[in-house]
Design a protein around this motif. Sequence first.
Motif, PDB file in Angstrom:
ATOM      1  N   ASP A  80       0.805  -1.226   0.000  1.00  0.00           N
ATOM      2  CA  ASP A  80       0.000   0.000   0.000  1.00  0.00           C
ATOM      3  C   ASP A  80       0.837   1.275   0.000  1.00  0.00           C
ATOM      4  O   ASP A  80       0.593   2.187  -0.799  1.00  0.00           O
ATOM      5  CB  ASP A  80      -0.924   0.025   1.220  1.00  0.00           C
ATOM      6  CG  ASP A  80      -2.068  -0.968   1.102  1.00  0.00           C
ATOM      7  OD1 ASP A  80      -2.472  -1.275  -0.031  1.00  0.00           O
ATOM      8  OD2 ASP A  80      -2.549  -1.438   2.149  1.00  0.00           O
ATOM      9  N   TRP A 143      -3.755   7.475   5.137  1.00  0.00           N
ATOM     10  CA  TRP A 143      -2.845   6.627   4.370  1.00  0.00           C
ATOM     11  C   TRP A 143      -1.377   6.821   4.749  1.00  0.00           C
ATOM     12  O   TRP A 143      -0.547   5.966   4.461  1.00  0.00           O
ATOM     13  CB  TRP A 143      -3.031   6.872   2.872  1.00  0.00           C
ATOM     14  CG  TRP A 143      -2.786   8.295   2.450  1.00  0.00           C
ATOM     15  CD1 TRP A 143      -3.720   9.266   2.299  1.00  0.00           C
ATOM     16  CD2 TRP A 143      -1.532   8.896   2.135  1.00  0.00           C
ATOM     17  NE1 TRP A 143      -3.131  10.446   1.926  1.00  0.00           N
ATOM     18  CE2 TRP A 143      -1.784  10.247   1.812  1.00  0.00           C
ATOM     19  CE3 TRP A 143      -0.219   8.440   2.095  1.00  0.00           C
ATOM     20  CZ2 TRP A 143      -0.767  11.138   1.451  1.00  0.00           C
ATOM     21  CZ3 TRP A 143       0.791   9.317   1.750  1.00  0.00           C
ATOM     22  CH2 TRP A 143       0.507  10.650   1.427  1.00  0.00           C
ATOM     23  N   GLU A 170      -9.252   4.184   2.326  1.00  0.00           N
ATOM     24  CA  GLU A 170      -9.614   3.367   1.167  1.00  0.00           C
ATOM     25  C   GLU A 170      -8.450   3.191   0.201  1.00  0.00           C
ATOM     26  O   GLU A 170      -8.389   2.195  -0.538  1.00  0.00           O
ATOM     27  CB  GLU A 170     -10.790   4.008   0.423  1.00  0.00           C
ATOM     28  CG  GLU A 170     -10.499   5.406  -0.115  1.00  0.00           C
ATOM     29  CD  GLU A 170     -11.551   5.867  -1.100  1.00  0.00           C
ATOM     30  OE1 GLU A 170     -12.240   5.009  -1.678  1.00  0.00           O
ATOM     31  OE2 GLU A 170     -11.666   7.093  -1.299  1.00  0.00           O
ATOM     32  N   THR A 171      -7.498   4.132   0.192  1.00  0.00           N
ATOM     33  CA  THR A 171      -6.362   4.012  -0.721  1.00  0.00           C
ATOM     34  C   THR A 171      -5.406   2.902  -0.291  1.00  0.00           C
ATOM     35  O   THR A 171      -4.634   2.409  -1.114  1.00  0.00           O
ATOM     36  CB  THR A 171      -5.586   5.341  -0.801  1.00  0.00           C
ATOM     37  OG1 THR A 171      -5.232   5.755   0.528  1.00  0.00           O
ATOM     38  CG2 THR A 171      -6.425   6.421  -1.454  1.00  0.00           C
ATOM     39  N   CYS A 172      -5.431   2.516   0.969  1.00  0.00           N
ATOM     40  CA  CYS A 172      -4.574   1.428   1.475  1.00  0.00           C
ATOM     41  C   CYS A 172      -5.398   0.141   1.514  1.00  0.00           C
ATOM     42  O   CYS A 172      -5.760  -0.376   2.568  1.00  0.00           O
ATOM     43  CB  CYS A 172      -4.029   1.770   2.852  1.00  0.00           C
ATOM     44  SG  CYS A 172      -2.975   3.234   2.858  1.00  0.00           S
ATOM     45  N   THR A 173      -5.687  -0.377   0.326  1.00  0.00           N
ATOM     46  CA  THR A 173      -6.625  -1.477   0.183  1.00  0.00           C
ATOM     47  C   THR A 173      -6.189  -2.726   0.938  1.00  0.00           C
ATOM     48  O   THR A 173      -6.989  -3.349   1.638  1.00  0.00           O
ATOM     49  CB  THR A 173      -6.801  -1.819  -1.308  1.00  0.00           C
ATOM     50  OG1 THR A 173      -7.097  -0.620  -2.030  1.00  0.00           O
ATOM     51  CG2 THR A 173      -7.927  -2.808  -1.499  1.00  0.00           C
ATOM     52  N   ASN A 316       0.652   6.999  -4.209  1.00  0.00           N
ATOM     53  CA  ASN A 316      -0.243   6.791  -5.351  1.00  0.00           C
ATOM     54  C   ASN A 316       0.070   7.806  -6.447  1.00  0.00           C
ATOM     55  O   ASN A 316       0.877   8.733  -6.270  1.00  0.00           O
ATOM     56  CB  ASN A 316      -1.725   6.885  -4.936  1.00  0.00           C
ATOM     57  CG  ASN A 316      -2.059   8.198  -4.254  1.00  0.00           C
ATOM     58  OD1 ASN A 316      -1.552   9.252  -4.617  1.00  0.00           O
ATOM     59  ND2 ASN A 316      -2.919   8.139  -3.243  1.00  0.00           N
TER      60      ASN A 316
END
Length: 348
Positions: A80, A143, A170-173, A316
Amino acid sequence: MSSPPSPSPTRWFKALRRTRIEDVCLKSGATACLEVLKRARVAFRARRTAQDSFRLAQVEALVRMLMDHECDFVDALGRDVHKPRFEMVMSELMTVKNEALHTISNLKKWMEPQRIERNWATAFDECLVVNEPLGVVLIIGNWTSPLQLCLVPLVGAIAAGNCVIISPPETCTHTAVLLHRLIPAYLDNECFHSVVAAAHEISEIIDLKFDHVFFSGDKENGIKVAQAAARTLARVTLVLSGKNPCYVDSQCDINTTARRIAWARFHNAGQSAVAPDYILCHVDAKENLLQALRCALQQFYGTDPRESRSFGRIVNEENFNKAKDQLCRSGKVFIGGQVNEMERYIGE
């Protein structure tokens, strides 16, 4: 609560199955949050979290979770946020473990009533301050440190006797999926829950009415969280990123100063709420400081940081493009500046 980079629980109080990412997404958002919020409220009103034995058992279970699945957390965090292993263990896992162990050692003392000095109006009374839990707490992670900023507040909330719903970023799935799997396996299933929510759903979730909201992130989203919480009069703790200048005087030890600044700035590739943003430097120290920074970075990451296992990557594409654009618009680059879009790498 305070924030370098997350509050201490002292101040808060003063059989697994594989789950696909698609499965987690189906159990996300305000609808899923409302379901678990109802369960948490029932559990709290039943005083399920009231006893110190329950709270200690939950914090101890959290420590076991981290120890049993250290490799899983390192793998998820690596996927992530691309942190080097040493940074992940020290800044994420060890930080949470230390807070949990500190809580275990001090919880009974924190729960004791505190006697206060009597005045003329209370001279014939026995005056005590008794700590009581608030209710159901919502923790919104970030994140930059997805594990630490979810679990350190969780430790404090458990110690204070609250029920908790965690919303990992949510960005660190991969980290969110792992927490979603592990929390029900180690912690009480009625009191503690994990819900995956997109950024645009946060205000809707807060509107469900929590007793306390803990948010870590940027100022813009912090304003939205505070506004949403105000509609239900929920208490809020905001840990927001900001400007962190360093002042370097001509009389300081330049080499030591450079090493400290370089470590703080390049931890997690600079993606930290407390990373130094700029340096205010005495004119007589400028050239020496620049050379000392160059030497410190070479000692830390070698002559080619891209090949160093200790140098992270941008989390990201959106953040990478922001950093790249800022690099193009800013003044003269003294050290590094190399860019590799495939790896989301920006050289020091």
